[in-house]
Design an enzyme around this catalytic site. Structure first.
Site, short mmCIF file in Angstrom:
data_model
loop_
_atom_site.label_atom_id
_atom_site.label_comp_id
_atom_site.label_asym_id
_atom_site.label_seq_id
_atom_site.Cartn_x
_atom_site.Cartn_y
_atom_site.Cartn_z
CG LEU A 34 -87.02 -39.98 -78.20
CD1 LEU A 34 -87.87 -39.14 -77.25
CD2 LEU A 34 -85.64 -39.34 -78.35
CG HIS A 35 -84.13 -47.23 -78.51
ND1 HIS A 35 -82.79 -47.51 -78.68
CD2 HIS A 35 -84.74 -47.75 -79.59
CE1 HIS A 35 -82.61 -48.17 -79.81
NE2 HIS A 35 -83.78 -48.33 -80.38
CB ALA A 87 -79.93 -43.53 -72.66
CG HIS A 88 -80.26 -45.52 -76.93
ND1 HIS A 88 -80.72 -46.79 -76.72
CD2 HIS A 88 -79.12 -45.40 -76.21
CE1 HIS A 88 -79.90 -47.44 -75.91
NE2 HIS A 88 -78.91 -46.61 -75.58
CD GLN A 89 -80.84 -38.89 -77.20
OE1 GLN A 89 -79.72 -38.53 -77.53
NE2 GLN A 89 -81.07 -39.47 -76.04
#
EC number: 1.1.3.20
Length: 769
Positions: free
Chosen positions: A513-514, A700-702
Site C-alpha cells: 500500500l505504500h 494512494a497506491h495499491q
C-alpha cells in the site's frame, strides 16, 4: 426512458444523467437511521464541532465570529452522518459503530462505555450520552482517542474522520461552505468554474472531452442497450428466457483505469472489437464541479471513506471512468533501476531487463505527454524545495503528465480542461477514435466465464457476466469474448478472480500500500499573524502569494532516505493534495476551540509526506468484505525517520509552528523554542508509534495482490500477465507488481500493460486467422 422504436434508433449512447450529482446544495446520503442512534450522532457532532462564542471583542470580524459560531448541527452535518451510517458506508466496523451509538443513547450503555463522567448529582443521576454536558462529553471523546482499548481508538477515529469530512467538504447550492472564507479557501478553482475569468488555462473544452458519445449507461433498458451496442458494430443475441442478452466482442476489459485502458486502446487501434466495463461513472469535463465532497463521494472507491478493517490506513483509490488516472496527482515517474534489477534478477522476470520494457516506458511517457518542467511551483512544493536546499538534502523535479504551466491544485477532483493527460485523454480516446471500442458504465462484473475445451489442460476464458440496476430489478448482461482482461485494481481484481472460481492460493495476498505519514508547518500569511512576543521585523513572510491548496500537487521530491542506490526500501518525501475535508480529518482534535484554531490556518499550513516502499503486506481476498494490512516494523522505522526529516525541512523553510498528526496534537513554536527544545520535540514526534491508530496513515497506491511470477506456487499470473489457471484470462493493473514499487506507479503499470497488450495481440491474431 425512450420507448418508441424511432426514438430508440436515434438516441445517443450516453445520456449524461449524472452531472448534477457532483454539485453542491443537495443531501448526499438519505438518512434512515433510528431515532435513538440519531440522538447520539447529534450529540457527538456537537461535541466535535459546537457553536463557540468568540465575540467578546467588538472588533472581531463577523466572518470569524460566524466561523467559530457555526456548529455541525446548524449545517445538518449530523443528518448527513446519519445517512452515511444508514448503509451508504460499507465497512466491517459499521455494525459495531451503530451498536455503540445505540448503547450511548441509554443510561446503562453510557455508564458502561463512559464510566463516571456520565454521573450527575441530580435525578436520574446516570445520564445517557446526549444528556451529558458539553465539557464532560469532550473529555469522554478525548479519552477514546488516547485509550489503551483498541476498539475505543477505532470508534474515535471513525466518528471524528467522518464528521470532519462531511462538515468541511459540504457545499450549498452556490458551491460554498460557511467555513471556507475564514480558512482562506475559495472552493472550486475559480480559473475553471467562472467562465468570465479568462486565463492562460482554458476553462472548458466545448467538445466536453473525447469519450462522452462512446459511454453506454447500464441504467438504460435492455432494448436500448442492445441497440446501442449494435450501432457501435457489436453483434448481440437475446437470451431465450429474457433474463439477459449477450454482446460479442474480441476482448472485454474489466476496469477503465490506468492499466486496462492501455490494453483497450492498443487492441482497438489494432482493429479488434473491445468493450470496457466500468463500475464507476463517467463525468464529462463540464460536469466536474471540483467540489471536494461530491467528488470524493462519486469518483472515489468507498465514496472517499475507504479504510482497512481496523481503520489503521485511509486508502484513496479512483472509482470512475479512467480510474486512478482521472483523480491522481499527475506524478509520472519511470520504474526505478533498482526495482527493475530486483524484479529481473531476484524474481527472474526477464521482461524488466529487456529492451521491450524500456521501449514500453518510452512509449507510455510519450503518449501521456510526460515532461519535467513547472513554471510556478505551488506552496507545498516550494516549501519542500526551499527546506531541502537549505539543509543540503537532494531534491528533484517530478515528471508530470501535464504541461509545465498546468499548475492545478484540483486535479485530484478531475481535470476540467483536459490538459492533464489521464487515460481519458489518451488510451481510452485512442480506443473510441478507432471506432472499435465502447465503455459500459455503472456495471458490476459478477464473474469471469471460463470453460473446459478439448485438447486444453486448463480452462479457457470466454467473457464475463455483469450486473446492473437496483437489487429488486437486477439485470444481467453477458459479454462473450475471445480474451478477457481483468483490470479492476489491486483491491477489486482478487475478489473477481475468486468469485470466478479461480483457486490459486496467492490471489489476494501480498498486498502493498505504500504507507504514508505526514508532517505540517504553519507559515503566517502576514506578520500580523505573529504574536506580540515575536519580532515581526525578523519574520519575513514565506511565499506570500501562495496558498496550500494551489499549484501543481506533486512537482518536487526528496530521496534523502529512499535508499535508491541500494534496495529502495526507504521513504521518499513528497507533497499531498489536501482540501478542507481531508485536511480536517487528518488534523488532531484535542478540543473544539483548538481544532477551529488549526482550521483557520488551513491555507498557510504546508504538508509534506513520507512514502515508504513497504516490506509489510496485507490481503484483499474478498474486498470490500475484507481488507487487511500490517505495517512492518522496518517500514515503521523508515516512516519515523521520514517524520524527522520532514520536520527539519519545514523548520529550514521558515515555518513558525510545526507538528504531526499524532492524536496528542502537540505543536512546537519554532520562534519561541530553543534549538535544544526543537531537537527534543523532533526526537519525541518522530519516535511515536505508528501502528496503534494514534497517527493517521494513508495510502494512494495499491499493488501486488495478484502478483506476477515464474511459478504458480508463488504467483497468480505468468510473465505475460496471463493467469496460470485460465487460458486467455489476463490481468492488467497494479495487482501484478511482484513487490511494492516505492514511487508513484502510473508509468510502471502502463508500461507493463503495454507489454501485456502485445501478448494479447498475439493471441487474438492467432485465434482470428
Amino acid at each position: 426512458m425512450v420507448s418508441s422504436s424511432e426514438e430508440v434508433e436515434n438516441v445517443p449512447f450516453y445520456a449524461d444523467m449524472t452531472g448534477n450529482s457532483l454539485k453542491g446544495g443537495q443531501s448526499r446520503y438519505p438518512n434512515i437511521i433510528s431515532k435513538k442512534e440519531m440522538l447520539t450522532i447529534t450529540a457527538l457532532c456537537e461535541t466535535f464541532l459546537p457553536s463557540l462564542d468568540v465575540s467578546s471583542s467588538t472588533t472581531t470580524p463577523k466572518s470569524i465570529v460566524d466561523f467559530y459560531g457555526t456548529s455541525a448541527v446548524m449545517t445538518r452535518t449530523d443528518e448527513e452522518l446519519g445517512g452515511l451510517l444508514s448503509g451508504r458506508l460499507k465497512h466491517r466496523a459499521l455494525g459495531l459503530i451503530r451498536l455503540v451509538l445505540w448503547l450511548l443513547s441509554t443510561w446503562w450503555g453510557t455508564l458502561a462505555i463512559c464510566g463516571t463522567r456520565c454521573l450527575s448529582d441530580k435525578f436520574p443521576y446516570v445520564q445517557n450520552f446526549p444528556a451529558v454536558g458539553q465539557e464532560q462529553r469532550v473529555k469522554i471523546v478525548l479519552s477514546w482517542s488516547l485509550s489503551s482499548f483498541f476498539l475505543f481508538r477505532m470508534l474515535f477515529k471513525a466518528l471524528k474522520f467522518t464528521t470532519m469530512v462531511l462538515f468541511f467538504s459540504q457545499a450549498n447550492e452556490n458551491n460554498q461552505n460557511p467555513s471556507w472564507k475564514t480558512m482562506g479557501y475559495c472552493g472550486p478553482d475559480p480559473n475553471h468554474i467562472n467562465p468570465d475569468r479568462k486565463t492562460t488555462r482554458d476553462f472548458v473544452d466545448e467538445k466536453d472531452g473525447p469519450l462522452r458519445d462512446f459511454v453506454v449507461d447500464a441504467a438504460h433498458e435492455e432494448e436500448l442497450l442492445a441497440r446501442a451496442f449494435k450501432q457501435m458494430g457489436f453483434s448481440t443475441t437475446a437470451s431465450t428466457d429474457s433474463t439477459c442478452f449477450t454482446v460479442n466482442c474480441d476482448a472485454v476489459v474489466v476496469g477503465s483505469g490506468t492499466g486496462g485502458s492501455v490494453v483497450a486502446g492498443k487492441l482497438a487501434k489494432a482493429g479488434h472489437k473491445v468493450i470496457v466495463v466500468e463500475k464507476g461513472r463517467y463525468y464529462s469535463r463540464r460536469n466536474l464541479s471540483l467540489l471536494e465532497g461530491p467528488s470524493l463521494d462519486q469518483m472515489y472507491e468507498g465514496n472517499g471513506f475507504l479504510c482497512t478493517d481496523d481503520l489503521s490506513m485511509l486508502i484513496l483509490a479512483g472509482s470512475t471512468v479512467g480510474g486512478g488516472s482521472t483523480i491522481n496527482w499527475s506524478a509520472s515517474i519511470r520504474t526505478p533501476e533498482h526495482v527493475l534489477n530486483e524484479w529481473c534478477d531476484e524474481h527472474e522476470l526477464k521482461l524488466f531487463g529487456s529492451n521491450a520494457f524500456h521501449h514500453a516506458l518510452d512509449a507510455v511517457c510519450d503518449r501521456m505527454g510526460v515532461q519535467g518542467e513547472v513554471t510556478d511551483e505551488g506552496f507545498n512544493n516550494a516549501i519542500l524545495r526551499k527546506g531541502c536546499e537549505e539543509l543540503g538534502y537532494p531534491v528533484t523535479t517530478v515528471g508530470r503528465n501535464a504541461p509545465k504551466d498546468h499548475n492545478c491544485g484540483w486535479c485530484h477532483l478531475g481535470c476540467r480542461d483536459g490538459r492533464k493527460k489521464s487515460v481519458q485523454e489518451t488510451w481510452l480516446s485512442d480506443m473510441v477514435n478507432s471506432g472499435n471500442g465502447v465503455i459500459l458504465q455503472g456495471c458490476n462484473v459478477s464473474r469471469v466465464l471460463h470453460r473446459t475445451k478439448r485438447g486444453k489442460s486448463r480452462n479457457v476464458a470466454g467473457g464475463i457476466v455483469a450486473e446492473f440496476g437496483e437489487k429488486k430489478k437486477k439485470q444481467r448482461i453477458v459479454i462473450s469474448s475471445i480474451v478477457t482482461v481483468v483490470a479492476g485494481g489491486a483491491l477489486n481484481t482478487p475478489a473477481l478472480l475468486k468469485r470466478s472460481g479461480l483457486n490459486n492460493a496467492n490471489i489476494g495476498k501480498n498486498l502493498h500500500l505504500h504507507p504514508v505519514v505526514m508532517a505540517w508547518g504553519h507559515f503566517p500569511e502576514t506578520t500580523d499573524d505573529l504574536s506580540n512576543n515575536e519580532d515581526k521585523r525578523s519574520n519575513a513572510v514565506i511565499f506570500p502569494e501562495k496558498k496550500s491548496f494551489e499549484g501543481g500537487i506533486i512537482t518536487s521530491m526528496s530521496t534523502i532516505d529512499s535508499s535508491f542506490k541500494t534496495s529502495g526500501y526507504g521513504a521518499v518525501i513528497q507533497t499531498p493534495a489536501l482540501h478542507p475535508g481531508v485536511f480536517s480529518a487528518l488534523m488532531p482534535w484535542v478540543s473544539p476551540l483548538d481544532f477551529r484554531h488549526r482550521m483557520r490556518k488551513f491555507s498557510r499550513t504546508a504538508h509534506l509526506f513520507a512514502l515508504a516502499r513497504d516490506r509489510g503486506s496485507g490481503s484483499a481476498p474478498d474486498y470490500p468484505n475484507k481488507l487487511w494490512y500490517s505495517l512492518d516494523p522496518r517500514d515503521e522505522e523508515k516512516l519515523q525517520k521520514g517524520i524527522e526529516r520532514m520536520l527539519r525541512v519545514l523548520v529550514a523553510a521558515g515555518a513558525t509552528e510545526i507538528g504531526t498528526h499524532n492524536c496528542e496534537g502537540k505543536i512546537f513554536n519554532v520562534k519561541k523554542g530553543s534549538k535544544e527544545e526543537l531537537e527534543e520535540f523532533v526526537k519525541e514526534a518522530s519516535g511515536k508509534r505508528l501502528r496503534d491508530l494514534s497517527t493517521p496513515l494513508c495510502s494512494a497506491h495499491q499493488m501486488g495482490s495478484c502478483r506476477m511470477g515464474t511459478e504458480i506456487s508463488t504467483s497468480v499470473v505468468s510473465p505475460r500477465c496471463e493467469t496460470w489457471e485460465v487460458e486467455g484470462l489476463f490481468v492488467a493493473d497494479t495487482s501484478v507488481f511482484p513487490t511494492a514499487l516505492g514511487v508513484n506507479p502510473m508509468i510502471t503499470v502502463q508500461a507493463i500493460s503495454f507489454c501485456t497488450a502485445q501478448s494479447i495481440l498475439e493471441v487474438l491474431n492467432r485465434k482470428k486467422i
